[in-house]
Scaffold this active site. Structure first.
Site, PDB file in Angstrom:
ATOM      1  N   CYS A 131       0.822  -1.196   0.000  1.00  0.00           N
ATOM      2  CA  CYS A 131       0.000   0.000   0.000  1.00  0.00           C
ATOM      3  C   CYS A 131       0.866   1.259   0.000  1.00  0.00           C
ATOM      4  O   CYS A 131       1.440   1.623   1.024  1.00  0.00           O
ATOM      5  CB  CYS A 131      -0.902  -0.019   1.232  1.00  0.00           C
ATOM      6  SG  CYS A 131      -1.878   1.469   1.386  1.00  0.00           S
ATOM      7  N   CYS A 134      -0.453   4.067   2.274  1.00  0.00           N
ATOM      8  CA  CYS A 134      -0.201   3.858   3.707  1.00  0.00           C
ATOM      9  C   CYS A 134       1.264   4.094   4.041  1.00  0.00           C
ATOM     10  O   CYS A 134       1.588   4.670   5.075  1.00  0.00           O
ATOM     11  CB  CYS A 134      -0.527   2.429   4.127  1.00  0.00           C
ATOM     12  SG  CYS A 134      -2.017   1.754   3.407  1.00  0.00           S
ATOM     13  N   ASP A 135       2.173   3.623   3.193  1.00  0.00           N
ATOM     14  CA  ASP A 135       3.588   3.549   3.593  1.00  0.00           C
ATOM     15  C   ASP A 135       4.528   4.433   2.778  1.00  0.00           C
ATOM     16  O   ASP A 135       5.677   4.637   3.169  1.00  0.00           O
ATOM     17  CB  ASP A 135       4.081   2.097   3.454  1.00  0.00           C
ATOM     18  CG  ASP A 135       3.275   1.145   4.332  1.00  0.00           C
ATOM     19  OD1 ASP A 135       2.837   1.581   5.407  1.00  0.00           O
ATOM     20  OD2 ASP A 135       3.082  -0.008   3.934  1.00  0.00           O
TER      21      ASP A 135
END
Ligand code: NAP
Length: 309
Positions: A131, A134-135
């Site tokens: 992701c 997300c990261d």
């Protein structure tokens, strides 16, 4: 006793929640481990009708939840551990407690497919991720070369998003044409910081010994040539697997685990309905999932009305 329990809070689950709530069925909606579903990990959603400027995936899901709650849907942060469907009412085990339900809508969505490499598992969260939203902004990825694996819309989206942080994004795809929609593919390939690596697969993520990602070992499928590409992160975007393990052997599904409804949202077990990505490997869009959630809610309403006649 619940009239309807909805498993999942992605587009399908929350739309089913909205419709069943408005039908006075007082739905109980169980989030699972990812409230809001996979769309919460997307940045801008540009193809959900009604948002001409696009909308952040997390915000879209938050709005859907609020809308369902406004009509009385009860959203519970909880995970279903088991479902007993041989007796009526059905019994769900939810975080250790039994919940009885007249009907169930399975809207459990799908999770990220993995490459299936040992080194991938060992370096997950140490540079291997599924992701970008997300990261991607983590310090370890900033101004570094990054690899995205895949050739679909997800891979293009991840690659484009990562250009905000990376020095170069290598898009490693096993063929020489992208599967992604034309607009996404063109936008991706036109980006000056995205470099496609065609006809290639990742055979190993390096370097398990250093306990962090330093590169990938690649194999060119046309020439069989092997090479190493230095990078600080590997973003795997090669599709999804349906979250249907709970229902294996009980609800009809195909060999990949996608639930096969008998008709509309109706499964082989009367009283159990399905909606969204856990039964759709063809369209897999936010709007189609929402439509399927709406259909499942209407099917539940009709089923309960017929039972109580
Ligand atoms: P997808 O369309 O199934 O694409 C998966 C990609 O991964 C394909 O290019 C496939 O290669 C590759 N792949 C699969 N298994 C692999 C393996 N073991 N090793 C290497 N490569 C592998 O999945 P997706 O991109 O996640 O998209 C899923 C659905 O969501 C699609 O319907 C898509 O349109 C939609 N989506 C839409 C948006 C948007 O519109 N904003 C964003 C994301 C996703 P091949 O091409 O060779 O099969």
């Amino acid at each position: 006793m619940e009239k309807v329990v909805i498993i999942g809070t992605g587009c399908a689950g929350l739309t089913a929640a909205l419709y069943t709530a408005r039908a006075n069925l007082n739905p109980l909606v169980l989030t699972g481990v990812m409230p809001g579903g996979l769309l919460t990990t997307t940045s801008i959603v540009e193809n959900f009708p009604g948002f001409p400027e696009g909308i952040d995936g997390y915000e879209l899901m938050t709005r859907m939840q609020k809308q369902a709650e406004r009509f009385g849907a009860r959203i519970k942060f909880a995970t279903v551990e088991a479902v007993e469907v041989s007796k009526r009412p059905f019994t769900l085990t939810v975080d250790g407690d039994p919940i009885q339900a007249e009907t169930i809508i399975i809207a459990s969505g799908a999770g990220h497919r993995h490459l299936g490499l040992e080194s991938e598992d060992q370096l997950e969260k140490k540079g291997v991720t599924y992701c970008a939203t997300c990261d991607g902004a983590l310090p370890m990825f900033r101004n570094q070369p990054l690899v995205v694996v895949g050739g679909g819309d997800s891979a293009c989206e991840e690659a484009t998003y990562l250009t905000r942080f990376a020095s170069t994004v290598y898009l490693v795809h096993r063929r020489d044409t992208l599967r992604a929609s034309k607009i996404m593919a063109e936008r991706t390939l036109a980006h000056p910081r995205i470099k496609p690596v065609w006809d290639s697969v990742v055979t190993e993520v390096l370097d398990v010994k250093q306990d962090k990602v330093t590169g990938v070992r690649l194999k060119n499928l046309k020439t069989n040539a092997e090479s190493v590409l230095d990078c600080a992160g590997v973003f795997v975007a090669i599709g999804h697997l349906p979250n249907t393990q709970l229902f294996k052997g009980v609800i009809d599904m195909d060999e990949n685990g996608y639930i096969i409804p008998k008709e509309g949202s109706i499964t082989n077990v009367p009283g159990i309905f399905v909606a969204g990505d856990c039964s759709d490997h063809v369209y897999r869009q936010a709007i189609t999932a929402a439509g399927m959630g709406c259909a499942a809610a209407i099917d539940v309403e009709r089923y309960l009305a017929a039972l109580n006649q």
